[in-house]
Structures are given as C-alpha cells and as structure tokens.
Design a protein around this motif. Sequence first.
Motif, PDB file in Angstrom:
ATOM      1  N   LEU A  61      25.023  26.663 -12.402  1.00 43.18           N
ATOM      2  CA  LEU A  61      26.235  26.295 -11.666  1.00 43.18           C
ATOM      3  C   LEU A  61      26.952  27.544 -11.158  1.00 43.18           C
ATOM      4  O   LEU A  61      27.361  27.612 -10.006  1.00 43.18           O
ATOM      5  CB  LEU A  61      27.159  25.471 -12.562  1.00 43.18           C
ATOM      6  CG  LEU A  61      28.509  25.088 -11.979  1.00 43.18           C
ATOM      7  CD1 LEU A  61      28.303  24.085 -10.844  1.00 43.18           C
ATOM      8  CD2 LEU A  61      29.385  24.493 -13.050  1.00 43.18           C
ATOM      9  N   PHE A  62      27.077  28.560 -12.017  1.00 41.89           N
ATOM     10  CA  PHE A  62      27.789  29.767 -11.629  1.00 41.89           C
ATOM     11  C   PHE A  62      26.903  30.770 -10.899  1.00 41.89           C
ATOM     12  O   PHE A  62      27.408  31.649 -10.220  1.00 41.89           O
ATOM     13  CB  PHE A  62      28.433  30.417 -12.850  1.00 41.89           C
ATOM     14  CG  PHE A  62      29.565  29.610 -13.397  1.00 41.89           C
ATOM     15  CD1 PHE A  62      30.699  29.388 -12.647  1.00 41.89           C
ATOM     16  CD2 PHE A  62      29.475  29.041 -14.651  1.00 41.89           C
ATOM     17  CE1 PHE A  62      31.734  28.632 -13.139  1.00 41.89           C
ATOM     18  CE2 PHE A  62      30.510  28.280 -15.155  1.00 41.89           C
ATOM     19  CZ  PHE A  62      31.648  28.072 -14.396  1.00 41.89           C
ATOM     20  N   GLU A  63      25.601  30.632 -11.028  1.00 39.26           N
ATOM     21  CA  GLU A  63      24.677  31.549 -10.372  1.00 39.26           C
ATOM     22  C   GLU A  63      24.834  31.494  -8.855  1.00 39.26           C
ATOM     23  O   GLU A  63      24.743  32.514  -8.175  1.00 39.26           O
ATOM     24  CB  GLU A  63      23.241  31.204 -10.749  1.00 39.26           C
ATOM     25  CG  GLU A  63      22.223  32.071 -10.049  1.00 39.26           C
ATOM     26  CD  GLU A  63      20.827  31.530 -10.172  1.00 39.26           C
ATOM     27  OE1 GLU A  63      19.899  32.346 -10.175  1.00 39.26           O
ATOM     28  OE2 GLU A  63      20.648  30.309 -10.241  1.00 39.26           O
ATOM     29  N   VAL A  64      25.101  30.340  -8.318  1.00 40.44           N
ATOM     30  CA  VAL A  64      25.237  30.175  -6.877  1.00 40.44           C
ATOM     31  C   VAL A  64      26.349  31.067  -6.340  1.00 40.44           C
ATOM     32  O   VAL A  64      26.248  31.630  -5.255  1.00 40.44           O
ATOM     33  CB  VAL A  64      25.513  28.688  -6.540  1.00 40.44           C
ATOM     34  CG1 VAL A  64      25.779  28.498  -5.071  1.00 40.44           C
ATOM     35  CG2 VAL A  64      24.351  27.834  -6.989  1.00 40.44           C
ATOM     36  N   GLY A 108      34.855  33.439   1.892  1.00 42.94           N
ATOM     37  CA  GLY A 108      34.620  33.756   0.486  1.00 42.94           C
ATOM     38  C   GLY A 108      35.829  34.349  -0.191  1.00 42.94           C
ATOM     39  O   GLY A 108      36.523  35.197   0.362  1.00 42.94           O
ATOM     40  N   SER A 109      36.099  33.896  -1.397  1.00 43.46           N
ATOM     41  CA  SER A 109      37.159  34.448  -2.235  1.00 43.46           C
ATOM     42  C   SER A 109      36.984  33.884  -3.633  1.00 43.46           C
ATOM     43  O   SER A 109      36.138  33.029  -3.875  1.00 43.46           O
ATOM     44  CB  SER A 109      38.536  34.087  -1.678  1.00 43.46           C
ATOM     45  OG  SER A 109      38.783  32.710  -1.839  1.00 43.46           O
ATOM     46  N   ILE A 115      32.109  34.908  -4.006  1.00 44.02           N
ATOM     47  CA  ILE A 115      32.652  36.235  -3.754  1.00 44.02           C
ATOM     48  C   ILE A 115      31.995  36.938  -2.574  1.00 44.02           C
ATOM     49  O   ILE A 115      32.555  37.863  -2.022  1.00 44.02           O
ATOM     50  CB  ILE A 115      32.557  37.119  -5.014  1.00 44.02           C
ATOM     51  CG1 ILE A 115      31.115  37.247  -5.492  1.00 44.02           C
ATOM     52  CG2 ILE A 115      33.451  36.591  -6.102  1.00 44.02           C
ATOM     53  CD1 ILE A 115      30.924  38.210  -6.630  1.00 44.02           C
ATOM     54  N   TYR A 116      30.819  36.505  -2.154  1.00 42.65           N
ATOM     55  CA  TYR A 116      30.137  37.159  -1.031  1.00 42.65           C
ATOM     56  C   TYR A 116      30.449  36.496   0.302  1.00 42.65           C
ATOM     57  O   TYR A 116      30.132  37.030   1.345  1.00 42.65           O
ATOM     58  CB  TYR A 116      28.622  37.168  -1.254  1.00 42.65           C
ATOM     59  CG  TYR A 116      28.238  38.031  -2.414  1.00 42.65           C
ATOM     60  CD1 TYR A 116      28.363  39.406  -2.341  1.00 42.65           C
ATOM     61  CD2 TYR A 116      27.768  37.479  -3.586  1.00 42.65           C
ATOM     62  CE1 TYR A 116      28.024  40.215  -3.412  1.00 42.65           C
ATOM     63  CE2 TYR A 116      27.428  38.267  -4.662  1.00 42.65           C
ATOM     64  CZ  TYR A 116      27.562  39.632  -4.571  1.00 42.65           C
ATOM     65  OH  TYR A 116      27.237  40.430  -5.624  1.00 42.65           O
ATOM     66  N   GLY A 117      31.033  35.336   0.294  1.00 42.95           N
ATOM     67  CA  GLY A 117      31.318  34.612   1.520  1.00 42.95           C
ATOM     68  C   GLY A 117      30.622  33.274   1.505  1.00 42.95           C
ATOM     69  O   GLY A 117      29.550  33.123   0.932  1.00 42.95           O
ATOM     70  N   ASN A 118      31.243  32.308   2.102  1.00 43.08           N
ATOM     71  CA  ASN A 118      30.644  30.982   2.156  1.00 43.08           C
ATOM     72  C   ASN A 118      29.686  30.880   3.323  1.00 43.08           C
ATOM     73  O   ASN A 118      29.847  31.539   4.342  1.00 43.08           O
ATOM     74  CB  ASN A 118      31.722  29.913   2.289  1.00 43.08           C
ATOM     75  CG  ASN A 118      32.315  29.545   0.958  1.00 43.08           C
ATOM     76  OD1 ASN A 118      31.767  29.876  -0.084  1.00 43.08           O
ATOM     77  ND2 ASN A 118      33.429  28.859   0.986  1.00 43.08           N
ATOM     78  N   LEU A 137      27.965  34.596   7.078  1.00 47.49           N
ATOM     79  CA  LEU A 137      28.960  34.671   6.020  1.00 47.49           C
ATOM     80  C   LEU A 137      30.300  35.054   6.630  1.00 47.49           C
ATOM     81  O   LEU A 137      30.377  35.950   7.461  1.00 47.49           O
ATOM     82  CB  LEU A 137      28.579  35.734   4.986  1.00 47.49           C
ATOM     83  CG  LEU A 137      27.334  35.498   4.162  1.00 47.49           C
ATOM     84  CD1 LEU A 137      27.110  36.679   3.230  1.00 47.49           C
ATOM     85  CD2 LEU A 137      27.440  34.229   3.364  1.00 47.49           C
ATOM     86  N   ILE A 138      31.339  34.365   6.198  1.00 43.93           N
ATOM     87  CA  ILE A 138      32.695  34.792   6.501  1.00 43.93           C
ATOM     88  C   ILE A 138      33.264  35.257   5.171  1.00 43.93           C
ATOM     89  O   ILE A 138      33.482  34.461   4.270  1.00 43.93           O
ATOM     90  CB  ILE A 138      33.529  33.648   7.111  1.00 43.93           C
ATOM     91  CG1 ILE A 138      32.875  33.152   8.398  1.00 43.93           C
ATOM     92  CG2 ILE A 138      34.952  34.118   7.385  1.00 43.93           C
ATOM     93  CD1 ILE A 138      33.549  31.967   9.025  1.00 43.93           C
ATOM     94  N   ARG A 139      33.457  36.563   5.046  1.00 41.71           N
ATOM     95  CA  ARG A 139      33.745  37.157   3.747  1.00 41.71           C
ATOM     96  C   ARG A 139      35.181  36.970   3.259  1.00 41.71           C
ATOM     97  O   ARG A 139      35.408  36.815   2.071  1.00 41.71           O
ATOM     98  CB  ARG A 139      33.424  38.635   3.760  1.00 41.71           C
ATOM     99  CG  ARG A 139      31.964  38.902   3.981  1.00 41.71           C
ATOM    100  CD  ARG A 139      31.653  40.370   3.850  1.00 41.71           C
ATOM    101  NE  ARG A 139      30.316  40.674   4.308  1.00 41.71           N
ATOM    102  CZ  ARG A 139      29.221  40.451   3.624  1.00 41.71           C
ATOM    103  NH1 ARG A 139      29.306  39.904   2.448  1.00 41.71           N
ATOM    104  NH2 ARG A 139      28.048  40.763   4.106  1.00 41.71           N
TER     105      ARG A 139
END
Length: 172
Positions: A61-64, A108-109, A115-118, A137-139
Amino acid sequence: MITDFKTDIVNTKSYKSKYSIPFGLFYIASCFYLLFIPSENQILTLKIISLIVILLSAYFLFEVSFIKPKVIGMLKINEKQITISSKETVTITVDELDHIYLKYSDYGSWKTHSIYGNKNYLKITSKNGKKYQLEILIRNEKEKNKLKRITDYFSKKDQFSMTNINNPKTKF
C-alpha cells in the motif's frame, strides 16, 4: 513573458490483477480471522500467517507512494512550442498543434500521498494526425500553476481540454 513548463515523462509500475485480486482476498480473510474470531479459538500458525499477510499488504500500500517512477523522457511546453524528448526529440509548434487533452489527478505532496508527483496523462494531437500519449508528473503546486498558465493560453485558442481522474484534492 514566456512561461516554460518542464516535467518528466514517466512509466510507472502497474500491478497485475492476477496477483492483486488473490492477495486482496487473502488480506480480507486475514482481517476477518484476526478481528472476528475470538483469540482463544485461533490457531497460532494461522494467526502468524494472517499477521504476515497484513504487514505485506501495508508494505504494498505504501510502496506505491515511495517508489520513484521510471523516467523515459522530458516534456517542455511553452506558448510557442511543445518539445517531447524521449527516444527521439519531437517539436510541435503552436501552428501544428491540433489539441491537448489532460487527465488531471493532482500534484505530488505529502497530503496526496505521493512525494514524486501524481500520474497525470497528457494526450497531444498534431494537425498531421500524430498522437502522443504521455504519462507526466506534476511535482508540486508551483509546477501545477505553471501548467495552468500555459493551458489557459491554449484554452483561449480552443486547443485544450481536461478531465479530473481519481477525485483530486486540489482544483486545476
């Protein structure tokens, strides 16, 4: 003033349903076993297996959120041209551009759990019929606002449209 939006073109890992569906069923069975069966009736080995399944589920779950997507290129957009640098570099001027379509999920936030961007999807169509489907990615919010300024420019020329996916927490 020319605003440049630069971002990575990525290819993220997707999970195969032939693994995720059985694993999800094991997770549900483990939760049911640990939560609804009284502990005096539980078998120790099944209890340990259930805990291991739940811990592995938490890891996946958190790896993603914490695995960096594979960068396969670079995208640069401004009011004059769009440059896609991947295996080869393609430049599309505003005159050659037919349409830009954005599927926006968020930037991403920590509050969006990436953390890398969605992952956001951009489909660019040129007037000669070539289509480019990109995963970008939008960071952060600053990059989202840069992209918004540029897409507002293309919206005035009826060359831009978008849709939201995954219920983004911030408005585009």
